[in-house]
Design a protein around this motif. Sequence first.
Motif, short mmCIF file in Angstrom:
data_model
loop_
_atom_site.label_atom_id
_atom_site.label_comp_id
_atom_site.label_asym_id
_atom_site.label_seq_id
_atom_site.Cartn_x
_atom_site.Cartn_y
_atom_site.Cartn_z
N PHE A 31 0.83 -1.20 0.00
CA PHE A 31 0.00 0.00 0.00
C PHE A 31 0.87 1.26 0.00
O PHE A 31 0.56 2.25 -0.66
N LEU A 32 1.96 1.22 0.75
CA LEU A 32 2.84 2.39 0.83
C LEU A 32 3.50 2.67 -0.51
O LEU A 32 3.61 3.82 -0.94
N LEU A 33 3.94 1.61 -1.20
CA LEU A 33 4.51 1.78 -2.54
C LEU A 33 3.49 2.39 -3.48
O LEU A 33 3.82 3.28 -4.28
N SER A 34 2.25 1.93 -3.40
CA SER A 34 1.20 2.47 -4.26
C SER A 34 0.96 3.95 -3.96
O SER A 34 0.77 4.76 -4.88
N ALA A 35 0.95 4.31 -2.67
CA ALA A 35 0.78 5.72 -2.31
C ALA A 35 1.89 6.56 -2.92
O ALA A 35 1.63 7.66 -3.45
N PHE A 36 3.13 6.07 -2.86
CA PHE A 36 4.25 6.80 -3.45
C PHE A 36 4.10 6.89 -4.97
O PHE A 36 4.43 7.90 -5.58
N ASP A 37 3.60 5.80 -5.59
CA ASP A 37 3.39 5.83 -7.04
C ASP A 37 2.47 6.98 -7.43
O ASP A 37 2.70 7.67 -8.43
N HIS A 38 1.42 7.18 -6.65
CA HIS A 38 0.45 8.24 -6.97
C HIS A 38 0.96 9.63 -6.62
O HIS A 38 0.56 10.61 -7.25
N LEU A 39 1.85 9.73 -5.64
CA LEU A 39 2.40 11.04 -5.28
C LEU A 39 3.58 11.44 -6.14
O LEU A 39 3.84 12.62 -6.34
N SER A 40 4.33 10.46 -6.67
CA SER A 40 5.57 10.74 -7.39
C SER A 40 5.30 10.83 -8.88
O SER A 40 5.54 9.88 -9.63
N ASP A 47 -4.74 11.14 -8.50
CA ASP A 47 -3.57 10.55 -7.86
C ASP A 47 -3.56 10.82 -6.37
O ASP A 47 -3.23 9.94 -5.57
N LEU A 48 -3.93 12.05 -5.99
CA LEU A 48 -3.96 12.37 -4.57
C LEU A 48 -5.03 11.55 -3.84
O LEU A 48 -4.82 11.12 -2.70
N LYS A 49 -6.16 11.32 -4.51
CA LYS A 49 -7.22 10.52 -3.89
C LYS A 49 -6.71 9.12 -3.57
O LYS A 49 -6.84 8.64 -2.43
N TYR A 50 -6.11 8.48 -4.55
CA TYR A 50 -5.63 7.12 -4.31
C TYR A 50 -4.40 7.09 -3.41
O TYR A 50 -4.19 6.12 -2.68
N ALA A 51 -3.63 8.17 -3.43
CA ALA A 51 -2.51 8.26 -2.49
C ALA A 51 -3.03 8.26 -1.06
O ALA A 51 -2.50 7.57 -0.18
N VAL A 52 -4.10 9.03 -0.81
CA VAL A 52 -4.69 9.09 0.53
C VAL A 52 -5.28 7.75 0.93
O VAL A 52 -5.04 7.24 2.03
N LEU A 53 -6.05 7.13 0.04
CA LEU A 53 -6.68 5.85 0.35
C LEU A 53 -5.63 4.78 0.68
O LEU A 53 -5.76 4.04 1.66
N HIS A 54 -4.61 4.70 -0.14
CA HIS A 54 -3.60 3.66 0.06
C HIS A 54 -2.66 4.00 1.20
O HIS A 54 -2.17 3.10 1.90
N LEU A 55 -2.41 5.28 1.42
CA LEU A 55 -1.58 5.67 2.55
C LEU A 55 -2.30 5.37 3.87
O LEU A 55 -1.69 4.88 4.82
#
Length: 307
Positions: free
Chosen positions: A36-45, A55-63
């Motif tokens: 999940f943390l890797l996915s959050a970084f994928d959406h933020l980076s 991207d921010l939405k899925y970053a928040v959900l996965h973070l």
Amino acid sequence: MTDQQSGDGEGTERKRRVVRRRRDMDFTPVRNGMDFLLSAFDHLSQRDGVPGRRDLKYAVLHLQAAVEVLLKARLIREHWSLVFSDPGKAKKADYDKGSFTSCTVLAAVDRLNNIVTLQITKEQRQAISSLADTRNALTHLGHTGSVYAVEAQAATVLDFLLSFIHEELRPALSSEAAYVKATMEQLSTRLGQVKALVKQRSQRLERELRPLADRVVQCGECQQWAFVLGEDEPSCRFCLATCVDGHDAAVSQLERGTADAIAHCPTCEWQYYTVVVGARVAKNKTASVDLCFHCLTDYAREDVASA
């Protein structure tokens, strides 16, 4: 080969495929949280450095998922019953089946502080709480808040999680240690791409690094001026990258083209090449020095050349 033997062979192969599929889907709490943390970084980076709303939405959900899973992984290490909403009614059979109501993320924070005696600060707890609220709003209410507010929340929680993983999860891992280490290395290389996180971590570290400015160099992993020398394991306070010793740190600078050469130190007893010729430190980023990455002696170029 008889038909029966052929059938038995096909049956065995089918069983093997099933076992392989099950193994592929085997996500332990730590692996799940890191994923999940890797996915959050994928959406933020993002390449342009500005994540979009999706991207921010899925970053928040996965973070948020990463926070919950990793905090509870630390609770489980203390005792499996601590992840139940009511530990007094916890049953091992229910835990083994995964048939129970788990505690909230804030309850996990409080139990880590009060039972495991960690030191999760009020500010960190508030950031986790705000992220949980944003996650709920995104999921149930179609949240359309400020991009900058979401970035700020994510930055604070990511800052907390990286330190939490490094200090509380990695030291006790065995079979998963290599996986977590490799994942942390991936995260370290992406860390400098998240602008909000860079700003938040830099501000938090500024006071801590200021008195060390004469022995802080630029980190080769995240490119931040946060790599502290003169410790048993020189390390970056920003992305947590480490080197084995001063020699390893000096070689890293040379390999990355941030040093003119490396040489023996005439002062310290260290037997390897540890003096970086043409190093730059945070105290004066424009001036080059000849610095021993082990004993921190600063030399003139002629002194090193004659050593």
